[in-house]
Design a protein around this motif. Structure first.
Motif, PDB file in Angstrom:
ATOM      1  N   PRO A  10       0.573  -1.511  -0.111  1.00  0.00           N
ATOM      2  CA  PRO A  10      -0.017   0.067   0.036  1.00  0.00           C
ATOM      3  C   PRO A  10       0.535   1.023  -0.148  1.00  0.00           C
ATOM      4  O   PRO A  10       1.614   1.349   0.591  1.00  0.00           O
ATOM      5  N   ILE A  11       0.219   2.479  -0.751  1.00  0.00           N
ATOM      6  CA  ILE A  11       1.276   3.912  -0.866  1.00  0.00           C
ATOM      7  C   ILE A  11       0.040   4.292   0.286  1.00  0.00           C
ATOM      8  O   ILE A  11      -1.150   5.069  -0.164  1.00  0.00           O
ATOM      9  N   ASP A  12       1.102   4.963   1.052  1.00  0.00           N
ATOM     10  CA  ASP A  12      -0.236   6.187   2.208  1.00  0.00           C
ATOM     11  C   ASP A  12       0.652   7.547   1.533  1.00  0.00           C
ATOM     12  O   ASP A  12       1.344   7.429   1.226  1.00  0.00           O
ATOM     13  N   ASP A  13      -0.417   8.210   1.861  1.00  0.00           N
ATOM     14  CA  ASP A  13      -0.408   9.907   1.658  1.00  0.00           C
ATOM     15  C   ASP A  13       0.021  10.617   2.473  1.00  0.00           C
ATOM     16  O   ASP A  13      -0.969   9.775   3.581  1.00  0.00           O
ATOM     17  N   ARG A  14       0.933  11.009   3.466  1.00  0.00           N
ATOM     18  CA  ARG A  14       1.237  11.640   4.567  1.00  0.00           C
ATOM     19  C   ARG A  14       1.426  13.173   4.390  1.00  0.00           C
ATOM     20  O   ARG A  14       1.680  13.725   3.302  1.00  0.00           O
ATOM     21  N   THR A  15       1.656  13.635   5.740  1.00  0.00           N
ATOM     22  CA  THR A  15       2.221  14.984   5.722  1.00  0.00           C
ATOM     23  C   THR A  15       3.202  14.582   6.900  1.00  0.00           C
ATOM     24  O   THR A  15       3.256  14.783   8.075  1.00  0.00           O
ATOM     25  N   PRO A  16       4.610  14.212   6.834  1.00  0.00           N
ATOM     26  CA  PRO A  16       5.110  14.051   7.330  1.00  0.00           C
ATOM     27  C   PRO A  16       6.142  15.067   8.385  1.00  0.00           C
ATOM     28  O   PRO A  16       5.551  16.279   7.297  1.00  0.00           O
ATOM     29  N   THR A  17       6.772  15.544   9.002  1.00  0.00           N
ATOM     30  CA  THR A  17       7.533  16.592   9.329  1.00  0.00           C
ATOM     31  C   THR A  17       8.515  16.856   9.071  1.00  0.00           C
ATOM     32  O   THR A  17       8.832  16.250   7.891  1.00  0.00           O
ATOM     33  N   ALA A  18       9.431  17.737   8.194  1.00  0.00           N
ATOM     34  CA  ALA A  18      10.440  17.911   7.530  1.00  0.00           C
ATOM     35  C   ALA A  18      11.658  17.845   8.197  1.00  0.00           C
ATOM     36  O   ALA A  18      12.177  16.854   6.955  1.00  0.00           O
ATOM     37  N   GLU A  19      11.801  16.982   9.674  1.00  0.00           N
ATOM     38  CA  GLU A  19      12.805  16.078   9.736  1.00  0.00           C
ATOM     39  C   GLU A  19      12.790  14.724   9.108  1.00  0.00           C
ATOM     40  O   GLU A  19      13.206  14.224   8.483  1.00  0.00           O
ATOM     41  N   GLN A  20      11.371  14.145   8.693  1.00  0.00           N
ATOM     42  CA  GLN A  20      10.628  13.268   8.665  1.00  0.00           C
ATOM     43  C   GLN A  20      10.761  13.155   7.243  1.00  0.00           C
ATOM     44  O   GLN A  20      11.329  11.998   6.159  1.00  0.00           O
ATOM     45  N   LEU A  21      10.685  14.497   6.586  1.00  0.00           N
ATOM     46  CA  LEU A  21      10.660  14.466   4.899  1.00  0.00           C
ATOM     47  C   LEU A  21      12.180  14.344   4.251  1.00  0.00           C
ATOM     48  O   LEU A  21      12.075  13.434   3.004  1.00  0.00           O
ATOM     49  N   ASP A  22      12.897  14.930   5.326  1.00  0.00           N
ATOM     50  CA  ASP A  22      14.135  14.952   4.804  1.00  0.00           C
ATOM     51  C   ASP A  22      14.602  12.873   4.313  1.00  0.00           C
ATOM     52  O   ASP A  22      15.520  12.802   4.101  1.00  0.00           O
ATOM     53  N   GLY A  23      14.484  12.782   5.885  1.00  0.00           N
ATOM     54  CA  GLY A  23      15.069  11.705   6.418  1.00  0.00           C
ATOM     55  C   GLY A  23      13.793  10.342   4.954  1.00  0.00           C
ATOM     56  O   GLY A  23      14.857   9.638   4.224  1.00  0.00           O
ATOM     57  N   PHE A  24      12.920  10.282   4.303  1.00  0.00           N
ATOM     58  CA  PHE A  24      12.315   9.118   3.578  1.00  0.00           C
ATOM     59  C   PHE A  24      12.595  10.651   1.777  1.00  0.00           C
ATOM     60  O   PHE A  24      13.161   9.436   0.671  1.00  0.00           O
ATOM     61  N   VAL A  25      13.047  11.792   1.870  1.00  0.00           N
ATOM     62  CA  VAL A  25      13.808  11.108   0.630  1.00  0.00           C
ATOM     63  C   VAL A  25      15.175  11.248   1.069  1.00  0.00           C
ATOM     64  O   VAL A  25      15.673  11.507  -0.510  1.00  0.00           O
ATOM     65  N   ARG A  26      15.731  11.162   1.292  1.00  0.00           N
ATOM     66  CA  ARG A  26      16.649  10.366   1.403  1.00  0.00           C
ATOM     67  C   ARG A  26      17.115   8.743   1.195  1.00  0.00           C
ATOM     68  O   ARG A  26      18.640   8.466   1.521  1.00  0.00           O
ATOM     69  N   TYR A  27      16.010   8.693   1.424  1.00  0.00           N
ATOM     70  CA  TYR A  27      15.543   7.280   1.422  1.00  0.00           C
ATOM     71  C   TYR A  27      16.283   6.563   2.794  1.00  0.00           C
ATOM     72  O   TYR A  27      16.797   5.401   3.084  1.00  0.00           O
ATOM     73  N   LYS A  28      16.269   6.891   4.206  1.00  0.00           N
ATOM     74  CA  LYS A  28      16.761   6.625   4.963  1.00  0.00           C
ATOM     75  C   LYS A  28      16.349   5.032   6.169  1.00  0.00           C
ATOM     76  O   LYS A  28      16.203   4.649   6.760  1.00  0.00           O
ATOM     77  N   PRO A  29      14.874   5.251   6.292  1.00  0.00           N
ATOM     78  CA  PRO A  29      13.641   4.587   6.937  1.00  0.00           C
ATOM     79  C   PRO A  29      14.007   3.467   5.641  1.00  0.00           C
ATOM     80  O   PRO A  29      13.835   2.734   4.751  1.00  0.00           O
ATOM     81  N   SER A  30      14.173   2.409   5.809  1.00  0.00           N
ATOM     82  CA  SER A  30      14.690   0.953   5.818  1.00  0.00           C
ATOM     83  C   SER A  30      13.638   0.312   4.864  1.00  0.00           C
ATOM     84  O   SER A  30      13.535  -1.010   4.627  1.00  0.00           O
ATOM     85  N   ARG A  31      12.360   0.225   5.746  1.00  0.00           N
ATOM     86  CA  ARG A  31      10.710  -0.013   6.020  1.00  0.00           C
ATOM     87  C   ARG A  31       9.638   0.714   4.344  1.00  0.00           C
ATOM     88  O   ARG A  31       8.562   0.345   4.706  1.00  0.00           O
ATOM     89  N   ALA A  32      10.630   1.923   4.284  1.00  0.00           N
ATOM     90  CA  ALA A  32       9.480   2.187   3.404  1.00  0.00           C
ATOM     91  C   ALA A  32      10.408   2.680   2.003  1.00  0.00           C
ATOM     92  O   ALA A  32      11.544   2.655   2.018  1.00  0.00           O
ATOM     93  N   PHE A  33       9.564   3.186   1.053  1.00  0.00           N
ATOM     94  CA  PHE A  33      10.185   3.541  -0.630  1.00  0.00           C
ATOM     95  C   PHE A  33       9.146   4.683  -0.176  1.00  0.00           C
ATOM     96  O   PHE A  33       7.915   4.428  -0.900  1.00  0.00           O
ATOM     97  N   TYR A  34       9.764   5.430  -0.384  1.00  0.00           N
ATOM     98  CA  TYR A  34       9.568   7.235  -0.968  1.00  0.00           C
ATOM     99  C   TYR A  34       8.898   7.468  -2.100  1.00  0.00           C
ATOM    100  O   TYR A  34       9.772   7.504  -2.964  1.00  0.00           O
ATOM    101  N   LEU A  35       7.581   8.046  -2.359  1.00  0.00           N
ATOM    102  CA  LEU A  35       7.368   8.332  -3.678  1.00  0.00           C
ATOM    103  C   LEU A  35       7.008   9.759  -3.408  1.00  0.00           C
ATOM    104  O   LEU A  35       5.314  10.703  -3.566  1.00  0.00           O
ATOM    105  N   PRO A  36       7.549   9.996  -4.530  1.00  0.00           N
ATOM    106  CA  PRO A  36       7.187  12.003  -4.417  1.00  0.00           C
ATOM    107  C   PRO A  36       6.331  12.516  -5.421  1.00  0.00           C
ATOM    108  O   PRO A  36       6.025  11.113  -6.330  1.00  0.00           O
TER     109      PRO A  36
END
Length: 184
Positions: free
Chosen positions: A98-124
């Motif tokens: 599943p793909i979830d649309d989120r409103t991440p915090t600025a810190e979370q977004l920075d991690g997602f955009v750099r693909y830091k979380p290992s259990r998530a795949f960021y899709l702009p």
């Protein structure tokens, strides 16, 4: 150093992290990630974003089939592209997350955009109408999907480019093969 009682990863962690960093070192992640057209290739390919609103199936605490009450509108195909070339009667399943649309915090977004979380795949956002949204494919919640359902009811809204596909694979390898304790 590998945690006691664990196997080491089957990949070179530093090399994989460098590959991910190199792939996302861009000012326009969406341009890197998505192909210009969803019509090239098969009807459905690994890495496609498919719009098909439905609930996520799972096995509940009692071992019974169930579904979440939260409906996902978009799904990321992680099953092999070649599965869609095979006869549906002989090979009727594939895997999606599943793909979830989120409103991440600025810190979370920075991690997602750099693909830091290992259990998530960021899709702009793949469409200008969605430009204010951020999408996360949760790799820890795969679902088996009938190929016929995706082919008949799903609508491919975005297709990964070759670089996007390599990035997806890098993230899948990191997620599936990380048993050295670094991400516990």
């Amino acid at each position: 150093m590998v945690a006691p009682g664990r196997w080491p990863p089957v990949y070179d962690a530093d090399q994989l992290q460098k590959l991910i960093r190199d792939l996302v070192a861009t000012n326009d992640l969406a341009a890197l990630l998505y192909a210009g057209s969803t019509s090239e290739g098969g009807r459905i390919c690994q890495g496609d974003v498919v719009r098909m609103p439905c609930e996520l199936p799972f096995i509940d605490d009692d071992g019974e089939p169930s579904a979440t009450e939260i409906e996902s509108e978009y799904w990321l195909v992680i099953g092999n592209t070649c599965d869609f070339d095979r006869d549906v009667a002989k090979n009727s399943w594939t895997q999606v997350v599943p793909i979830d649309d989120r409103t991440p915090t600025a810190e979370q977004l920075d991690g997602f955009v750099r693909y830091k979380p290992s259990r998530a795949f960021y899709l702009p956002a793949w469409d200008n109408a969605l430009r204010d949204k951020h999408f996360i494919a949760d790799l820890s919640t795969p679902a088996a999907a009938r190929k016929a359902a995706l082919l008949q009811h799903g609508n491919v809204v975005a297709r990964l480019s070759r670089q996007g596909w390599v990035l997806l694979h890098s993230c899948l390898v990191r997620f599936l093969c990380r048993d050295d304790g670094r991400f516990d």
